[in-house]
Design a protein around this motif. Structure first.
Motif, PDB file in Angstrom:
ATOM      1  N   VAL A   1      -1.923  -2.993  -1.413  1.00 31.44           N
ATOM      2  CA  VAL A   1      -1.446  -2.395  -0.168  1.00 31.44           C
ATOM      3  C   VAL A   1      -2.319  -2.958   0.950  1.00 31.44           C
ATOM      4  O   VAL A   1      -3.423  -3.454   0.701  1.00 31.44           O
ATOM      5  CB  VAL A   1      -1.458  -0.848  -0.187  1.00 31.44           C
ATOM      6  CG1 VAL A   1      -0.484  -0.320  -1.231  1.00 31.44           C
ATOM      7  CG2 VAL A   1      -2.852  -0.296  -0.420  1.00 31.44           C
ATOM      8  N   GLY A   2      -1.839  -2.869   2.198  1.00 30.63           N
ATOM      9  CA  GLY A   2      -2.449  -3.603   3.293  1.00 30.63           C
ATOM     10  C   GLY A   2      -3.715  -3.047   3.899  1.00 30.63           C
ATOM     11  O   GLY A   2      -4.438  -3.786   4.575  1.00 30.63           O
ATOM     12  N   SER A   3      -4.025  -1.764   3.690  1.00 31.20           N
ATOM     13  CA  SER A   3      -5.191  -1.189   4.361  1.00 31.20           C
ATOM     14  C   SER A   3      -5.605   0.098   3.665  1.00 31.20           C
ATOM     15  O   SER A   3      -4.854   0.653   2.847  1.00 31.20           O
ATOM     16  CB  SER A   3      -4.861  -0.884   5.825  1.00 31.20           C
ATOM     17  OG  SER A   3      -3.904   0.171   5.893  1.00 31.20           O
ATOM     18  N   GLU A   4      -6.792   0.576   4.038  1.00 32.19           N
ATOM     19  CA  GLU A   4      -7.250   1.859   3.508  1.00 32.19           C
ATOM     20  C   GLU A   4      -6.320   2.986   3.957  1.00 32.19           C
ATOM     21  O   GLU A   4      -6.061   3.922   3.195  1.00 32.19           O
ATOM     22  CB  GLU A   4      -8.679   2.150   3.953  1.00 32.19           C
ATOM     23  CG  GLU A   4      -9.699   1.254   3.271  1.00 32.19           C
ATOM     24  CD  GLU A   4     -11.124   1.607   3.651  1.00 32.19           C
ATOM     25  OE1 GLU A   4     -11.600   2.690   3.244  1.00 32.19           O
ATOM     26  OE2 GLU A   4     -11.745   0.791   4.364  1.00 32.19           O
TER      27      GLU A   4
ATOM     28  N   GLU B   1      -3.103   2.762   4.493  1.00 28.72           N
ATOM     29  CA  GLU B   1      -1.916   2.693   3.633  1.00 28.72           C
ATOM     30  C   GLU B   1      -2.216   3.252   2.247  1.00 28.72           C
ATOM     31  O   GLU B   1      -1.370   3.904   1.634  1.00 28.72           O
ATOM     32  CB  GLU B   1      -1.416   1.256   3.513  1.00 28.72           C
ATOM     33  CG  GLU B   1      -0.756   0.728   4.763  1.00 28.72           C
ATOM     34  CD  GLU B   1      -0.253  -0.699   4.594  1.00 28.72           C
ATOM     35  OE1 GLU B   1       0.383  -1.009   3.567  1.00 28.72           O
ATOM     36  OE2 GLU B   1      -0.515  -1.512   5.499  1.00 28.72           O
ATOM     37  N   LEU B   2      -3.420   2.992   1.744  1.00 31.98           N
ATOM     38  CA  LEU B   2      -3.813   3.506   0.427  1.00 31.98           C
ATOM     39  C   LEU B   2      -3.826   5.036   0.436  1.00 31.98           C
ATOM     40  O   LEU B   2      -3.288   5.673  -0.477  1.00 31.98           O
ATOM     41  CB  LEU B   2      -5.185   2.953   0.029  1.00 31.98           C
ATOM     42  CG  LEU B   2      -5.671   3.325  -1.361  1.00 31.98           C
ATOM     43  CD1 LEU B   2      -4.815   2.651  -2.435  1.00 31.98           C
ATOM     44  CD2 LEU B   2      -7.132   2.916  -1.536  1.00 31.98           C
ATOM     45  N   LEU B   3      -4.398   5.626   1.469  1.00 38.62           N
ATOM     46  CA  LEU B   3      -4.457   7.085   1.563  1.00 38.62           C
ATOM     47  C   LEU B   3      -3.065   7.682   1.767  1.00 38.62           C
ATOM     48  O   LEU B   3      -2.746   8.734   1.189  1.00 38.62           O
ATOM     49  CB  LEU B   3      -5.404   7.505   2.681  1.00 38.62           C
ATOM     50  CG  LEU B   3      -6.879   7.156   2.439  1.00 38.62           C
ATOM     51  CD1 LEU B   3      -7.711   7.490   3.670  1.00 38.62           C
ATOM     52  CD2 LEU B   3      -7.420   7.841   1.199  1.00 38.62           C
ATOM     53  N   ALA B   4      -2.225   7.009   2.537  1.00 34.81           N
ATOM     54  CA  ALA B   4      -0.845   7.471   2.721  1.00 34.81           C
ATOM     55  C   ALA B   4      -0.078   7.381   1.402  1.00 34.81           C
ATOM     56  O   ALA B   4       0.720   8.271   1.076  1.00 34.81           O
ATOM     57  CB  ALA B   4      -0.144   6.655   3.807  1.00 34.81           C
ATOM     58  N   ALA B   5      -0.325   6.324   0.636  1.00 34.10           N
ATOM     59  CA  ALA B   5       0.324   6.169  -0.670  1.00 34.10           C
ATOM     60  C   ALA B   5      -0.105   7.294  -1.608  1.00 34.10           C
ATOM     61  O   ALA B   5       0.724   7.862  -2.327  1.00 34.10           O
ATOM     62  CB  ALA B   5      -0.007   4.809  -1.271  1.00 34.10           C
ATOM     63  N   LYS B   6      -1.396   7.604  -1.598  1.00 37.52           N
ATOM     64  CA  LYS B   6      -1.894   8.702  -2.447  1.00 37.52           C
ATOM     65  C   LYS B   6      -1.176   9.998  -2.096  1.00 37.52           C
ATOM     66  O   LYS B   6      -0.710  10.714  -2.979  1.00 37.52           O
ATOM     67  CB  LYS B   6      -3.402   8.861  -2.282  1.00 37.52           C
ATOM     68  CG  LYS B   6      -3.949  10.020  -3.089  1.00 37.52           C
ATOM     69  CD  LYS B   6      -5.436  10.202  -2.956  1.00 37.52           C
ATOM     70  CE  LYS B   6      -5.843  11.421  -3.777  1.00 37.52           C
ATOM     71  NZ  LYS B   6      -7.212  11.522  -4.075  1.00 37.52           N
ATOM     72  N   GLU B   7      -1.076  10.289  -0.805  1.00 39.26           N
ATOM     73  CA  GLU B   7      -0.399  11.510  -0.360  1.00 39.26           C
ATOM     74  C   GLU B   7       1.063  11.515  -0.811  1.00 39.26           C
ATOM     75  O   GLU B   7       1.574  12.520  -1.298  1.00 39.26           O
ATOM     76  CB  GLU B   7      -0.507  11.608   1.163  1.00 39.26           C
ATOM     77  CG  GLU B   7       0.025  12.906   1.726  1.00 39.26           C
ATOM     78  CD  GLU B   7      -0.171  12.991   3.233  1.00 39.26           C
ATOM     79  OE1 GLU B   7       0.826  13.305   3.921  1.00 39.26           O
ATOM     80  OE2 GLU B   7      -1.299  12.741   3.706  1.00 39.26           O
TER      81      GLU B   7
ATOM     82  N   HIS C   1     -14.670   0.003  -5.356  1.00 41.52           N
ATOM     83  CA  HIS C   1     -15.109  -1.075  -6.245  1.00 41.52           C
ATOM     84  C   HIS C   1     -15.962  -2.104  -5.506  1.00 41.52           C
ATOM     85  O   HIS C   1     -16.080  -3.242  -5.958  1.00 41.52           O
ATOM     86  CB  HIS C   1     -13.895  -1.775  -6.865  1.00 41.52           C
ATOM     87  CG  HIS C   1     -13.028  -0.869  -7.677  1.00 41.52           C
ATOM     88  ND1 HIS C   1     -13.345  -0.481  -8.957  1.00 41.52           N
ATOM     89  CD2 HIS C   1     -11.849  -0.267  -7.379  1.00 41.52           C
ATOM     90  CE1 HIS C   1     -12.392   0.313  -9.429  1.00 41.52           C
ATOM     91  NE2 HIS C   1     -11.472   0.460  -8.491  1.00 41.52           N
ATOM     92  N   GLY C   2     -16.513  -1.749  -4.371  1.00 45.51           N
ATOM     93  CA  GLY C   2     -17.349  -2.671  -3.618  1.00 45.51           C
ATOM     94  C   GLY C   2     -16.561  -3.534  -2.660  1.00 45.51           C
ATOM     95  O   GLY C   2     -16.774  -3.490  -1.463  1.00 45.51           O
ATOM     96  N   ILE C   3     -15.623  -4.308  -3.187  1.00 43.69           N
ATOM     97  CA  ILE C   3     -14.819  -5.198  -2.344  1.00 43.69           C
ATOM     98  C   ILE C   3     -13.359  -4.754  -2.242  1.00 43.69           C
ATOM     99  O   ILE C   3     -12.566  -5.371  -1.562  1.00 43.69           O
ATOM    100  CB  ILE C   3     -14.875  -6.663  -2.840  1.00 43.69           C
ATOM    101  CG1 ILE C   3     -14.417  -6.732  -4.282  1.00 43.69           C
ATOM    102  CG2 ILE C   3     -16.264  -7.237  -2.632  1.00 43.69           C
ATOM    103  CD1 ILE C   3     -14.059  -8.105  -4.760  1.00 43.69           C
ATOM    104  N   PHE C   4     -12.997  -3.701  -2.960  1.00 42.74           N
ATOM    105  CA  PHE C   4     -11.674  -3.104  -2.807  1.00 42.74           C
ATOM    106  C   PHE C   4     -11.736  -1.643  -3.211  1.00 42.74           C
ATOM    107  O   PHE C   4     -12.667  -1.213  -3.882  1.00 42.74           O
ATOM    108  CB  PHE C   4     -10.582  -3.867  -3.572  1.00 42.74           C
ATOM    109  CG  PHE C   4     -10.690  -3.827  -5.074  1.00 42.74           C
ATOM    110  CD1 PHE C   4      -9.966  -2.900  -5.817  1.00 42.74           C
ATOM    111  CD2 PHE C   4     -11.481  -4.729  -5.761  1.00 42.74           C
ATOM    112  CE1 PHE C   4     -10.045  -2.863  -7.198  1.00 42.74           C
ATOM    113  CE2 PHE C   4     -11.561  -4.717  -7.140  1.00 42.74           C
ATOM    114  CZ  PHE C   4     -10.849  -3.780  -7.866  1.00 42.74           C
TER     115      PHE C   4
ATOM    116  N   THR D   1      -6.517  -1.909  -2.145  1.00 45.28           N
ATOM    117  CA  THR D   1      -6.619  -2.593  -0.855  1.00 45.28           C
ATOM    118  C   THR D   1      -7.961  -3.303  -0.786  1.00 45.28           C
ATOM    119  O   THR D   1      -8.993  -2.729  -1.142  1.00 45.28           O
ATOM    120  CB  THR D   1      -6.435  -1.631   0.339  1.00 45.28           C
ATOM    121  OG1 THR D   1      -6.383  -2.395   1.538  1.00 45.28           O
ATOM    122  CG2 THR D   1      -7.525  -0.584   0.426  1.00 45.28           C
ATOM    123  N   ASP D   2      -7.923  -4.550  -0.380  1.00 46.89           N
ATOM    124  CA  ASP D   2      -9.144  -5.342  -0.247  1.00 46.89           C
ATOM    125  C   ASP D   2      -9.910  -4.908   0.988  1.00 46.89           C
ATOM    126  O   ASP D   2      -9.324  -4.719   2.058  1.00 46.89           O
ATOM    127  CB  ASP D   2      -8.807  -6.831  -0.158  1.00 46.89           C
ATOM    128  CG  ASP D   2      -8.216  -7.365  -1.454  1.00 46.89           C
ATOM    129  OD1 ASP D   2      -8.597  -6.872  -2.526  1.00 46.89           O
ATOM    130  OD2 ASP D   2      -7.371  -8.273  -1.385  1.00 46.89           O
TER     131      ASP D   2
END
Length: 185
Positions: free
Chosen positions: A93-96, A98-104, A119-122, A139-140
């Motif tokens: 996914v493109g951003s943090e 977006e990641l949080l929105a996906a989780k929701e 994970h350090g880099i993602f 997300t990277d």
């Protein structure tokens, strides 16, 4: 050096319990478009009688995820000698945000979600599809310098792992990044 130079993954195929349920789930949960299906009574590569439905989903950016439903085979299981967290399908996914929105979104569908895990880099979240496949959204977040350093130490880490079967310490800085983010250390 091999004469073969792949230009990408054509598709990755997994087994599913129910093709329709799987297509519907990946559409509803991950927004993947169902694009193609093949159904045969005989396997083209072997000629064996083994009816199947083979479905294809657009995973974005030219990537295709496929599933086989095999009604005449024994019930689908998993490799019991491999922990559930090892084998998984990871999607970018493109951003943090977006990641949080996906989780929701995934949690709103009644699906248990683990993470985000740093994970350090993602960063990533994890959940299971109706077939028992673990799904990761990632997300990277790393810098160009961090990715370059990981590439530099990769051969050293693999050599050390091959000799010791213990985690090489060449990239401990990754763990330090994650610890600082969580306020530890």
């Amino acid at each position: 050096m091999s004469a073969i130079k792949p230009s990408g993954i054509h598709h990755a195929a997994y087994r599913c319990k129910d093709a329709k349920e799987t297509v519907d789930w990946y559409g509803k949960v991950l927004g993947m478009e169902y694009t193609t299906a093949f159904a045969e009574d005989h396997v083209p590569s072997t000629g064996a009688y083994d009816p199947y439905m083979h479905v294809f989903l657009d995973a974005g950016n030219g990537n295709v995820l496929a599933f086989f439903e095999l009604p005449n085979q024994p019930e689908m299981g998993r490799d019991e000698n491999t922990p559930q967290w090892v084998q998984h399908l990871a999607f970018r996914v493109g951003s943090e945000e977006e990641l949080l929105a996906a989780k929701e979104h995934v949690e709103s569908l009644g699906i248990d979600v683990l993470g985000p895990t740093h994970h350090g880099i993602f960063k990533s979240i994890y959940f299971f599809d109706p077939n028992g496949h673990r799904v990761e959204l990632a997300t990277d977040i790393g810098t160009d310098e961090q990715y370059a350093e990981l590439k530099r130490v990769a051969p050293l880490m693999l050599d050390e792992w091959s000799q010791t079967k213990k985690a090489p310490r060449h990239a401990d800085w990754l763990h330090e990044i994650a610890r600082k983010e969580h306020g530890v250390g």
